[in-house]
Design a protein around this motif. Structure first.
Motif, PDB file in Angstrom:
ATOM      1  N   LEU A  98       0.825  -1.211   0.000  1.00  0.00           N
ATOM      2  CA  LEU A  98       0.000   0.000   0.000  1.00  0.00           C
ATOM      3  C   LEU A  98       0.861   1.264   0.000  1.00  0.00           C
ATOM      4  CD1 LEU A  98      -3.000  -0.759   2.396  1.00  0.00           C
ATOM      5  CD2 LEU A  98      -2.841  -1.031  -0.068  1.00  0.00           C
ATOM      6  N   VAL A  99       1.996   1.209   0.709  1.00  0.00           N
ATOM      7  CA  VAL A  99       2.870   2.383   0.810  1.00  0.00           C
ATOM      8  C   VAL A  99       3.638   2.621  -0.486  1.00  0.00           C
ATOM      9  CG1 VAL A  99       4.955   3.272   1.951  1.00  0.00           C
ATOM     10  CG2 VAL A  99       3.120   2.277   3.317  1.00  0.00           C
ATOM     11  N   LYS A 100       4.146   1.549  -1.100  1.00  0.00           N
ATOM     12  CA  LYS A 100       5.106   1.704  -2.193  1.00  0.00           C
ATOM     13  C   LYS A 100       4.483   1.723  -3.590  1.00  0.00           C
ATOM     14  CE  LYS A 100       9.302   0.814   0.063  1.00  0.00           C
ATOM     15  NZ  LYS A 100       9.157   1.924   0.968  1.00  0.00           N
ATOM     16  N   LEU A 101       3.350   1.033  -3.757  1.00  0.00           N
ATOM     17  CA  LEU A 101       2.769   0.967  -5.103  1.00  0.00           C
ATOM     18  C   LEU A 101       1.882   2.178  -5.357  1.00  0.00           C
ATOM     19  CD1 LEU A 101       1.726  -2.708  -5.879  1.00  0.00           C
ATOM     20  CD2 LEU A 101       3.770  -1.499  -6.567  1.00  0.00           C
ATOM     21  N   GLN A 102       2.047   2.777  -6.511  1.00  0.00           N
ATOM     22  CA  GLN A 102       1.243   3.956  -6.865  1.00  0.00           C
ATOM     23  C   GLN A 102      -0.178   3.551  -7.274  1.00  0.00           C
ATOM     24  OE1 GLN A 102       2.631   6.876  -6.160  1.00  0.00           O
ATOM     25  NE2 GLN A 102       4.385   5.624  -5.563  1.00  0.00           N
ATOM     26  N   THR A 103      -0.308   2.365  -7.889  1.00  0.00           N
ATOM     27  CA  THR A 103      -1.631   1.933  -8.343  1.00  0.00           C
ATOM     28  C   THR A 103      -2.432   1.397  -7.158  1.00  0.00           C
ATOM     29  OG1 THR A 103      -0.555  -0.141  -8.893  1.00  0.00           O
ATOM     30  CG2 THR A 103      -1.018   1.340 -10.708  1.00  0.00           C
ATOM     31  N   PRO A 104      -3.700   1.763  -7.046  1.00  0.00           N
ATOM     32  CA  PRO A 104      -4.506   1.251  -5.932  1.00  0.00           C
ATOM     33  C   PRO A 104      -4.749  -0.251  -6.093  1.00  0.00           C
ATOM     34  CG  PRO A 104      -5.853   2.569  -7.437  1.00  0.00           C
ATOM     35  CD  PRO A 104      -4.447   2.683  -7.906  1.00  0.00           C
ATOM     36  N   LEU A 105      -4.708  -0.971  -4.977  1.00  0.00           N
ATOM     37  CA  LEU A 105      -4.911  -2.415  -4.998  1.00  0.00           C
ATOM     38  C   LEU A 105      -6.192  -2.755  -4.249  1.00  0.00           C
ATOM     39  CD1 LEU A 105      -1.449  -3.967  -4.058  1.00  0.00           C
ATOM     40  CD2 LEU A 105      -2.529  -3.979  -6.294  1.00  0.00           C
ATOM     41  N   GLY A 106      -6.861  -3.822  -4.708  1.00  0.00           N
ATOM     42  CA  GLY A 106      -7.924  -4.395  -3.906  1.00  0.00           C
ATOM     43  C   GLY A 106      -7.321  -5.284  -2.833  1.00  0.00           C
ATOM     44  N   GLY A 107      -8.180  -6.059  -2.187  1.00  0.00           N
ATOM     45  CA  GLY A 107      -7.705  -6.964  -1.147  1.00  0.00           C
ATOM     46  C   GLY A 107      -7.342  -8.319  -1.717  1.00  0.00           C
ATOM     47  N   ILE A 108      -7.099  -9.270  -0.816  1.00  0.00           N
ATOM     48  CA  ILE A 108      -6.698 -10.607  -1.253  1.00  0.00           C
ATOM     49  C   ILE A 108      -7.110 -11.620  -0.202  1.00  0.00           C
ATOM     50  CG2 ILE A 108      -4.383 -10.717  -0.183  1.00  0.00           C
ATOM     51  CD1 ILE A 108      -3.471 -11.648  -3.111  1.00  0.00           C
ATOM     52  N   GLU A 109      -7.451 -12.809  -0.674  1.00  0.00           N
ATOM     53  CA  GLU A 109      -7.796 -13.907   0.222  1.00  0.00           C
ATOM     54  C   GLU A 109      -6.785 -15.024  -0.015  1.00  0.00           C
ATOM     55  OE1 GLU A 109     -11.764 -16.518   1.334  1.00  0.00           O
ATOM     56  OE2 GLU A 109     -11.963 -14.680   0.127  1.00  0.00           O
ATOM     57  N   TYR A 155      11.010  -8.740   2.148  1.00  0.00           N
ATOM     58  CA  TYR A 155      11.999  -8.259   3.140  1.00  0.00           C
ATOM     59  C   TYR A 155      11.487  -7.011   3.854  1.00  0.00           C
ATOM     60  CZ  TYR A 155      16.183  -5.985   4.970  1.00  0.00           C
ATOM     61  OH  TYR A 155      17.079  -5.349   5.781  1.00  0.00           O
ATOM     62  N   LEU A 156      10.993  -6.039   3.104  1.00  0.00           N
ATOM     63  CA  LEU A 156      10.478  -4.809   3.717  1.00  0.00           C
ATOM     64  C   LEU A 156       9.310  -5.122   4.642  1.00  0.00           C
ATOM     65  CD1 LEU A 156      10.605  -2.434   0.613  1.00  0.00           C
ATOM     66  CD2 LEU A 156      12.118  -2.373   2.615  1.00  0.00           C
ATOM     67  N   GLY A 157       8.481  -6.087   4.235  1.00  0.00           N
ATOM     68  CA  GLY A 157       7.361  -6.481   5.081  1.00  0.00           C
ATOM     69  C   GLY A 157       7.822  -7.108   6.377  1.00  0.00           C
ATOM     70  N   GLU A 158       8.854  -7.968   6.283  1.00  0.00           N
ATOM     71  CA  GLU A 158       9.322  -8.648   7.495  1.00  0.00           C
ATOM     72  C   GLU A 158       9.970  -7.664   8.463  1.00  0.00           C
ATOM     73  OE1 GLU A 158      11.493 -12.646   9.141  1.00  0.00           O
ATOM     74  OE2 GLU A 158      11.076 -12.483   7.001  1.00  0.00           O
ATOM     75  N   ILE A 159      10.728  -6.683   7.946  1.00  0.00           N
ATOM     76  CA  ILE A 159      11.369  -5.753   8.884  1.00  0.00           C
ATOM     77  C   ILE A 159      10.411  -4.653   9.359  1.00  0.00           C
ATOM     78  CG2 ILE A 159      13.725  -6.224   8.075  1.00  0.00           C
ATOM     79  CD1 ILE A 159      13.614  -3.492   6.618  1.00  0.00           C
ATOM     80  N   THR A 160       9.186  -4.638   8.836  1.00  0.00           N
ATOM     81  CA  THR A 160       8.154  -3.775   9.423  1.00  0.00           C
ATOM     82  C   THR A 160       7.708  -4.342  10.774  1.00  0.00           C
ATOM     83  OG1 THR A 160       7.397  -3.240   7.187  1.00  0.00           O
ATOM     84  CG2 THR A 160       5.909  -2.669   8.971  1.00  0.00           C
ATOM     85  N   THR A 161       7.871  -5.648  10.953  1.00  0.00           N
ATOM     86  CA  THR A 161       7.573  -6.320  12.225  1.00  0.00           C
ATOM     87  C   THR A 161       8.782  -6.160  13.156  1.00  0.00           C
ATOM     88  OG1 THR A 161       8.576  -8.490  11.795  1.00  0.00           O
ATOM     89  CG2 THR A 161       6.418  -8.053  10.789  1.00  0.00           C
ATOM     90  N   PRO A 162       8.697  -6.648  14.399  1.00  0.00           N
ATOM     91  CA  PRO A 162       9.883  -6.589  15.274  1.00  0.00           C
ATOM     92  C   PRO A 162      11.039  -7.492  14.825  1.00  0.00           C
ATOM     93  CG  PRO A 162       7.862  -6.826  16.570  1.00  0.00           C
ATOM     94  CD  PRO A 162       7.490  -7.059  15.137  1.00  0.00           C
ATOM     95  N   SER A 163      10.812  -8.341  13.808  1.00  0.00           N
ATOM     96  CA  SER A 163      11.865  -9.255  13.345  1.00  0.00           C
ATOM     97  C   SER A 163      13.040  -8.472  12.764  1.00  0.00           C
ATOM     98  CB  SER A 163      11.309 -10.183  12.269  1.00  0.00           C
ATOM     99  OG  SER A 163      12.342 -10.896  11.638  1.00  0.00           O
ATOM    100  N   ARG A 164      14.250  -8.952  12.997  1.00  0.00           N
ATOM    101  CA  ARG A 164      15.451  -8.310  12.446  1.00  0.00           C
ATOM    102  C   ARG A 164      16.185  -9.281  11.536  1.00  0.00           C
ATOM    103  NH1 ARG A 164      13.282  -4.945  12.219  1.00  0.00           N
ATOM    104  NH2 ARG A 164      12.974  -3.118  13.511  1.00  0.00           N
ATOM    105  N   CYS A 165      15.471  -9.805  10.554  1.00  0.00           N
ATOM    106  CA  CYS A 165      16.089 -10.756   9.633  1.00  0.00           C
ATOM    107  C   CYS A 165      17.058 -10.029   8.702  1.00  0.00           C
ATOM    108  CB  CYS A 165      15.010 -11.437   8.787  1.00  0.00           C
ATOM    109  SG  CYS A 165      14.223 -10.309   7.618  1.00  0.00           S
ATOM    110  N   GLY A 166      17.964 -10.791   8.113  1.00  0.00           N
ATOM    111  CA  GLY A 166      18.790 -10.245   7.037  1.00  0.00           C
ATOM    112  C   GLY A 166      18.109 -10.513   5.702  1.00  0.00           C
ATOM    113  N   ARG A 167      18.806 -10.174   4.621  1.00  0.00           N
ATOM    114  CA  ARG A 167      18.179 -10.287   3.299  1.00  0.00           C
ATOM    115  C   ARG A 167      18.246 -11.694   2.702  1.00  0.00           C
ATOM    116  NH1 ARG A 167      16.760  -5.798   0.391  1.00  0.00           N
ATOM    117  NH2 ARG A 167      17.053  -3.822   1.453  1.00  0.00           N
ATOM    118  N   MET A 168      18.995 -12.601   3.340  1.00  0.00           N
ATOM    119  CA  MET A 168      19.096 -13.925   2.727  1.00  0.00           C
ATOM    120  C   MET A 168      17.805 -14.730   2.845  1.00  0.00           C
ATOM    121  SD  MET A 168      21.089 -16.624   5.143  1.00  0.00           S
ATOM    122  CE  MET A 168      22.379 -15.700   5.915  1.00  0.00           C
TER     123      MET A 168
END
Length: 353
Positions: A98-109, A155-168
């Motif tokens: 939602l933050v990065k994409l310029q085009t509006p998205l619907g939801g997903i199941e 990766y960006l989604g995971e580091i939005t959480t408290p997780s501190r994963c690396g990129r691998m």
């Protein structure tokens, strides 16, 4: 649409992704280098569009089901992500879309109807769910993202959480194939590898406990600049020593030399223990891991073994000569250590067209 995303096994080069990332603060540090493969186990899901909600239903490896429903609104998704907890990863990825994409998205199941990957065992189950969500949006809304862009959103989604994963961790996006990754500051390079013959591994959930957060915190304290000998040793192993061993392992894999991979696993574990245990002895001494690595009855059937992921008493891996030895090792471990659970991992040879 049906999607399968495997877990990710770091065969060599654990911790070097975030360690190499510190090069933008200290250029004297060495580039990180890892050898990874997707597991044969993972997350299976059916996905379809939804007008305005994220609906995620998951089946855990023990068969229990959980469901989360959230509106496609930035604040609601961000709140769920920063809470941590089971559904935070999916919420973090959708928030980033939602933050990065310029085009509006619907939801997903997303109905994750089957999971045969052990959770929280160093096999990147959290990254697998992040890649699954990113791929679901990519396919349902025909966004035409290449794999590396899916990995970036995961990766960006995971580091939005408290997780501190690396990129691998997001390498699971490449499926069940071997890849090498280099980490130089903010830059990541990926090389897809091919193997000339099948390679056989056994992954073992040690049935013990470890605290990944403590391991990562203690090791990160050694960066970007070392202030004592212990910290300098951590940087030395996660830099030049790990790089050389990983490079040799990549060469061995591309020639199908399982014996050499085993020798390098033993060498990597010896060097890891020497350089890193002093920085976090309470987690990295790992008595259960070392008991299994040195367990006499399996020695005739293995070529080598080492810890997985952040190391500690989480997961072990062994390379073996063939399918028969793979089965024999699993039988012995599950007979003598009933609390442990074994998974087969086979890296399949590239089929010539």
């Amino acid at each position: 649409m049906n999607i399968f995303v495997p877990g990710r096994l770091c065969i060599f080069g654990e911790h070097s992704d975030w360690a190499g990332g510190y090069r933008h603060l200290n250029p004297e540090l060495k580039i990180g280098y890892t050898l990874l493969v997707g597991t044969n186990q993972g997350l299976y899901a059916e996905v379809k569009p939804h007008p305005n909600q994220l609906i995620l239903s998951t089946s855990l490896s023990d068969g229990t089901r959980k469901t989360m429903t959230l509106p496609m609104e930035k604040q609601a998704l961000l709140s769920e992500a920063i809470k941590g907890g089971f559904f935070s990863y999916a919420a973090g990825v959708v928030y980033q879309f939602l933050v990065k994409l310029q085009t509006p998205l619907g939801g997903i199941e997303i109905d994750n109807y089957l999971t045969d990957l052990p959770i929280q065992k160093g096999l990147s189950s959290s990254a697998a769910i992040c890649v699954l969500v990113a791929r679901a949006f990519n396919q349902v809304y025909d966004l035409k993202m290449p794999i590396q862009e899916e990995m970036e959103f995961a990766y960006l989604g995971e580091i939005t959480t408290p997780s501190r994963c690396g990129r691998m961790d997001q390498a699971c996006a490449y499926g069940n194939r071997a890849i090498a990754m280099k980490f130089d500051g903010d830059r990541t390079d990926i090389v897809e590898l091919s193997v000339p013959k099948d390679l056989f591994f056994v992954i073992v959930d040690l049935g013990a406990s470890k605290n990944t957060q403590v391991i990562l915190r203690k090791l990160n304290e050694c960066y970007p600049f070392a202030s004592n000998a212990i910290q300098a040793n951590v940087q030395k192993y996660l830099g030049s020593i790990s790089y050389q061993i990983t490079q040799a392992a990549i060469e061995a894999m591309q020639t199908g030399d399982a014996q050499q991979i085993g020798t390098l696993m033993k060498q990597a574990q010896i060097e890891f223990d020497k350089h890193l245990i002093p920085a976090c002895p309470e987690e990295l001494t790992a008595p259960v891991l070392h008991q299994l690595l040195n367990y006499e009855p399996i020695q005739p059937y293995i070529l080598g073994g080492k810890g997985v992921g952040s190391q500690g008493d989480g997961t072990a891996q062994f390379v073996v000569k063939d399918k028969e030895n793979q089965q024999k090792v699993i039988e012995i471990i599950e007979r003598d250590f009933p609390q442990m659970q074994c998974l087969q991992l086979t890296i399949y040879a590239e089929k010539s067209s």
